[in-house]
Design a protein around this motif. Structure first.
Motif, PDB file in Angstrom:
ATOM      1  N   ILE A 160       0.839  -1.207   0.000  1.00  0.00           N
ATOM      2  CA  ILE A 160       0.000   0.000   0.000  1.00  0.00           C
ATOM      3  C   ILE A 160       0.868   1.249   0.000  1.00  0.00           C
ATOM      4  CG2 ILE A 160      -1.606   1.385   1.383  1.00  0.00           C
ATOM      5  CD1 ILE A 160      -2.938  -0.881  -0.126  1.00  0.00           C
ATOM      6  N   ARG A 161       1.906   1.257   0.814  1.00  0.00           N
ATOM      7  CA  ARG A 161       2.787   2.435   0.850  1.00  0.00           C
ATOM      8  C   ARG A 161       3.463   2.668  -0.494  1.00  0.00           C
ATOM      9  NH1 ARG A 161       3.949   0.164   6.055  1.00  0.00           N
ATOM     10  NH2 ARG A 161       3.028   1.467   7.710  1.00  0.00           N
ATOM     11  N   GLN A 162       3.827   1.576  -1.171  1.00  0.00           N
ATOM     12  CA  GLN A 162       4.414   1.728  -2.510  1.00  0.00           C
ATOM     13  C   GLN A 162       3.398   2.325  -3.478  1.00  0.00           C
ATOM     14  OE1 GLN A 162       5.623  -2.326  -3.235  1.00  0.00           O
ATOM     15  NE2 GLN A 162       7.610  -2.073  -2.229  1.00  0.00           N
ATOM     16  N   ASP A 163       2.143   1.857  -3.384  1.00  0.00           N
ATOM     17  CA  ASP A 163       1.086   2.415  -4.234  1.00  0.00           C
ATOM     18  C   ASP A 163       0.869   3.897  -3.924  1.00  0.00           C
ATOM     19  OD1 ASP A 163       0.578   0.029  -5.555  1.00  0.00           O
ATOM     20  OD2 ASP A 163      -1.012  -0.588  -4.174  1.00  0.00           O
ATOM     21  N   LEU A 164       0.853   4.245  -2.652  1.00  0.00           N
ATOM     22  CA  LEU A 164       0.616   5.638  -2.266  1.00  0.00           C
ATOM     23  C   LEU A 164       1.759   6.533  -2.728  1.00  0.00           C
ATOM     24  CD1 LEU A 164      -0.852   5.240   1.337  1.00  0.00           C
ATOM     25  CD2 LEU A 164      -2.071   5.614  -0.815  1.00  0.00           C
ATOM     26  N   ASN A 165       2.985   6.016  -2.651  1.00  0.00           N
ATOM     27  CA  ASN A 165       4.132   6.795  -3.145  1.00  0.00           C
ATOM     28  C   ASN A 165       3.961   7.111  -4.629  1.00  0.00           C
ATOM     29  OD1 ASN A 165       5.487   6.925  -0.707  1.00  0.00           O
ATOM     30  ND2 ASN A 165       6.698   5.079  -1.095  1.00  0.00           N
ATOM     31  N   LEU A 166       3.533   6.117  -5.390  1.00  0.00           N
ATOM     32  CA  LEU A 166       3.326   6.311  -6.828  1.00  0.00           C
ATOM     33  C   LEU A 166       2.201   7.317  -7.080  1.00  0.00           C
ATOM     34  CD1 LEU A 166       3.787   5.556  -9.810  1.00  0.00           C
ATOM     35  CD2 LEU A 166       2.151   3.684  -9.482  1.00  0.00           C
ATOM     36  N   LEU A 167       1.081   7.145  -6.382  1.00  0.00           N
ATOM     37  CA  LEU A 167      -0.057   8.042  -6.583  1.00  0.00           C
ATOM     38  C   LEU A 167       0.264   9.465  -6.146  1.00  0.00           C
ATOM     39  CD1 LEU A 167      -2.902   5.621  -5.414  1.00  0.00           C
ATOM     40  CD2 LEU A 167      -2.463   6.388  -7.757  1.00  0.00           C
ATOM     41  N   GLU A 168       1.085   9.606  -5.113  1.00  0.00           N
ATOM     42  CA  GLU A 168       1.484  10.951  -4.686  1.00  0.00           C
ATOM     43  C   GLU A 168       2.396  11.591  -5.723  1.00  0.00           C
ATOM     44  OE1 GLU A 168       2.646  12.956  -0.503  1.00  0.00           O
ATOM     45  OE2 GLU A 168       4.035  11.399  -1.171  1.00  0.00           O
ATOM     46  N   ARG A 169       3.342  10.825  -6.266  1.00  0.00           N
ATOM     47  CA  ARG A 169       4.235  11.369  -7.303  1.00  0.00           C
ATOM     48  C   ARG A 169       3.436  11.833  -8.517  1.00  0.00           C
ATOM     49  NH1 ARG A 169       7.570   6.923  -5.976  1.00  0.00           N
ATOM     50  NH2 ARG A 169       6.914   5.830  -7.877  1.00  0.00           N
ATOM     51  N   GLN A 170       2.333  11.154  -8.791  1.00  0.00           N
ATOM     52  CA  GLN A 170       1.495  11.507  -9.934  1.00  0.00           C
ATOM     53  C   GLN A 170       0.434  12.558  -9.573  1.00  0.00           C
ATOM     54  OE1 GLN A 170       0.080   7.588 -11.032  1.00  0.00           O
ATOM     55  NE2 GLN A 170       1.836   7.206 -12.357  1.00  0.00           N
ATOM     56  N   SER A 171       0.516  13.079  -8.333  1.00  0.00           N
ATOM     57  CA  SER A 171      -0.352  14.171  -7.854  1.00  0.00           C
ATOM     58  C   SER A 171      -1.826  13.774  -7.754  1.00  0.00           C
ATOM     59  CB  SER A 171      -0.209  15.411  -8.761  1.00  0.00           C
ATOM     60  OG  SER A 171       1.120  15.883  -8.747  1.00  0.00           O
ATOM     61  N   TYR A 172      -2.115  12.486  -7.515  1.00  0.00           N
ATOM     62  CA  TYR A 172      -3.491  12.050  -7.328  1.00  0.00           C
ATOM     63  C   TYR A 172      -3.945  12.203  -5.873  1.00  0.00           C
ATOM     64  CZ  TYR A 172      -3.652   9.990 -12.000  1.00  0.00           C
ATOM     65  OH  TYR A 172      -3.651   9.806 -13.365  1.00  0.00           O
ATOM     66  N   LEU A 173      -2.999  12.141  -4.927  1.00  0.00           N
ATOM     67  CA  LEU A 173      -3.322  12.242  -3.510  1.00  0.00           C
ATOM     68  C   LEU A 173      -2.067  12.662  -2.761  1.00  0.00           C
ATOM     69  CD1 LEU A 173      -1.789   9.519  -2.411  1.00  0.00           C
ATOM     70  CD2 LEU A 173      -3.925   8.388  -2.969  1.00  0.00           C
ATOM     71  N   ARG A 174      -2.215  12.829  -1.431  1.00  0.00           N
ATOM     72  CA  ARG A 174      -1.070  13.149  -0.583  1.00  0.00           C
ATOM     73  C   ARG A 174      -0.984  12.141   0.549  1.00  0.00           C
ATOM     74  NH1 ARG A 174      -1.172  16.892   2.524  1.00  0.00           N
ATOM     75  NH2 ARG A 174      -3.276  17.741   2.388  1.00  0.00           N
ATOM     76  N   ARG A 175       0.224  11.856   0.977  1.00  0.00           N
ATOM     77  CA  ARG A 175       0.434  11.009   2.155  1.00  0.00           C
ATOM     78  C   ARG A 175       0.638  11.898   3.369  1.00  0.00           C
ATOM     79  NH1 ARG A 175       4.609   6.301   1.706  1.00  0.00           N
ATOM     80  NH2 ARG A 175       3.535   5.905   3.673  1.00  0.00           N
ATOM     81  N   ALA A 176       0.103  11.465   4.511  1.00  0.00           N
ATOM     82  CA  ALA A 176       0.214  12.272   5.726  1.00  0.00           C
ATOM     83  C   ALA A 176       0.186  11.371   6.952  1.00  0.00           C
ATOM     84  CB  ALA A 176      -0.913  13.289   5.790  1.00  0.00           C
ATOM     85  N   HIS A 177       1.368  11.002   7.455  1.00  0.00           N
ATOM     86  CA  HIS A 177       1.507  10.341   8.758  1.00  0.00           C
ATOM     87  C   HIS A 177       0.606   9.113   8.895  1.00  0.00           C
ATOM     88  CE1 HIS A 177       3.135  10.319  12.758  1.00  0.00           C
ATOM     89  NE2 HIS A 177       1.932  10.272  13.301  1.00  0.00           N
ATOM     90  N   GLY A 178       0.784   8.128   8.016  1.00  0.00           N
ATOM     91  CA  GLY A 178       0.011   6.886   8.103  1.00  0.00           C
ATOM     92  C   GLY A 178      -1.326   6.920   7.407  1.00  0.00           C
ATOM     93  N   TYR A 179      -1.623   8.037   6.729  1.00  0.00           N
ATOM     94  CA  TYR A 179      -2.898   8.192   6.039  1.00  0.00           C
ATOM     95  C   TYR A 179      -2.666   8.644   4.611  1.00  0.00           C
ATOM     96  CZ  TYR A 179      -5.262   8.011  10.582  1.00  0.00           C
ATOM     97  OH  TYR A 179      -5.733   7.619  11.810  1.00  0.00           O
ATOM     98  N   ALA A 180      -3.695   8.475   3.814  1.00  0.00           N
ATOM     99  CA  ALA A 180      -3.737   9.081   2.485  1.00  0.00           C
ATOM    100  C   ALA A 180      -4.897  10.055   2.468  1.00  0.00           C
ATOM    101  CB  ALA A 180      -3.923   8.017   1.405  1.00  0.00           C
ATOM    102  N   VAL A 181      -4.697  11.230   1.879  1.00  0.00           N
ATOM    103  CA  VAL A 181      -5.740  12.253   1.811  1.00  0.00           C
ATOM    104  C   VAL A 181      -5.779  12.813   0.399  1.00  0.00           C
ATOM    105  CG1 VAL A 181      -5.544  12.887   4.243  1.00  0.00           C
ATOM    106  CG2 VAL A 181      -4.151  14.070   2.556  1.00  0.00           C
ATOM    107  N   PRO A 182      -6.922  13.337  -0.027  1.00  0.00           N
ATOM    108  CA  PRO A 182      -6.983  13.980  -1.343  1.00  0.00           C
ATOM    109  C   PRO A 182      -6.044  15.173  -1.400  1.00  0.00           C
ATOM    110  CG  PRO A 182      -9.188  13.587  -0.472  1.00  0.00           C
ATOM    111  CD  PRO A 182      -8.231  13.319   0.640  1.00  0.00           C
ATOM    112  N   VAL A 183      -5.697  15.570  -2.594  1.00  0.00           N
ATOM    113  CA  VAL A 183      -4.768  16.688  -2.772  1.00  0.00           C
ATOM    114  C   VAL A 183      -5.283  17.941  -2.096  1.00  0.00           C
ATOM    115  CG1 VAL A 183      -3.710  18.219  -4.469  1.00  0.00           C
ATOM    116  CG2 VAL A 183      -3.785  15.766  -4.896  1.00  0.00           C
ATOM    117  N   ASP A 184      -6.598  18.196  -2.174  1.00  0.00           N
ATOM    118  CA  ASP A 184      -7.186  19.396  -1.591  1.00  0.00           C
ATOM    119  C   ASP A 184      -7.957  19.093  -0.318  1.00  0.00           C
ATOM    120  OD1 ASP A 184      -6.202  21.173  -3.450  1.00  0.00           O
ATOM    121  OD2 ASP A 184      -7.887  20.891  -4.797  1.00  0.00           O
TER     122      ASP A 184
END
Length: 252
Positions: free
Chosen positions: A34-58
């Motif tokens: 999951i963390r690998q997926d979140l890293n990829l999605l964050e690099r592509q600006s789909y979401l942001r990672r924040a201290h054990g969570y994923a949140v929308p960009v806005d």
């Protein structure tokens, strides 16, 4: 984007904030994956990672935003707190850096804090600080009060300084926000004529959002970081704004 990543992104969009553990349970893979997926999605600006969570960009989730780049926001809060004296009454608007400022003041100074943020009020419940929570329509995601009642209540209280969060700034638009009702609250605060201080990191400059917060001449100071573009700083200074900058990286 593979089907699992599409599922992750949809969950984040639908819920606003999803833990790594919950994403792992739902998709049936490990938290490492999951963390690998979140890293990829964050690099592509789909979401942001924040201290054990994923949140929308806005995302409006204050806690999630607070944990994003926490050390810098902590330094911004400390710089802002240094401007407040014992005995002052200050207004602190919604936002992650402002929440850290409120806690810094409550723990170290004798002040009264007026706020529209129920998150900030809750954050200070174990402190001796006097807190005045302005009422109004409750925005659940931002944990903030908005609307005509809020504007009316602001007119009935008095404060020497107001700390304001922003979402964007451009020379042609001035300070802007992405939420109409929260921007209206800021406008009501500016109408009070107290010292208005913008507290934000430098990433918000050079970005435009739909709603103007108020005329530039109603702001007096900006507290940001040393990543601020020199041309933007000069443009702000032409409006007689004092610029205070903190280092983006902790000094050795």
């Amino acid at each position: 984007m593979n089907p699992r990543q599409q599922t992750i992104l949809q969950m984040v969009i639908d819920n606003g904030r999803v833990s790594v553990a919950e994403l792992a349970r739902t998709t049936g893979v490990s938290e490492v994956t999951i963390r690998q997926d979140l890293n990829l999605l964050e690099r592509q600006s789909y979401l942001r990672r924040a201290h054990g969570y994923a949140v929308p960009v806005d995302s409006d989730d204050v806690e999630a935003r607070m944990m994003n780049n926490f050390p810098l926001k902590r330094r911004l809060a400390m710089a802002a707190a240094s401007l407040v004296q014992d005995g002052e009454t200050v207004f602190i608007e919604n936002g992650s850096s402002n929440a850290l400022l409120a806690r810094e003041l409550a723990e170290n100074k004798r002040v009264t804090i007026i706020t529209v943020s129920s998150y900030i009020a809750h954050l200070l419940k174990e402190t001796d600080c006097e807190v005045i929570l302005i009422g109004g329509i409750y925005q659940k995601k931002s944990e903030s009060m908005v609307g005509p009642l809020t504007r009316q209540f602001i007119g009935q209280v008095h404060f020497s300084k107001a700390f304001i969060g922003i979402d964007g700034w451009l020379p042609g638009t001035g300070f802007t926000g992405r939420d109409m009702m929260r921007s209206d609250v800021v406008s009501a605060v500016l109408d009070k004529g107290s010292e208005a201080i913008v507290l934000t990191d430098s990433s918000k400059f050079g970005v435009m959002h739909p709603y103007t917060l108020g005329p530039m001449e109603k702001f007096s100071r900006v507290i940001t970081d040393d990543g601020l573009d020199p041309d933007i700083q000069h443009a702000l200074e032409r409006h007689a704004l004092q610029i205070d900058k903190v280092p983006r990286v902790t000094p050795a």
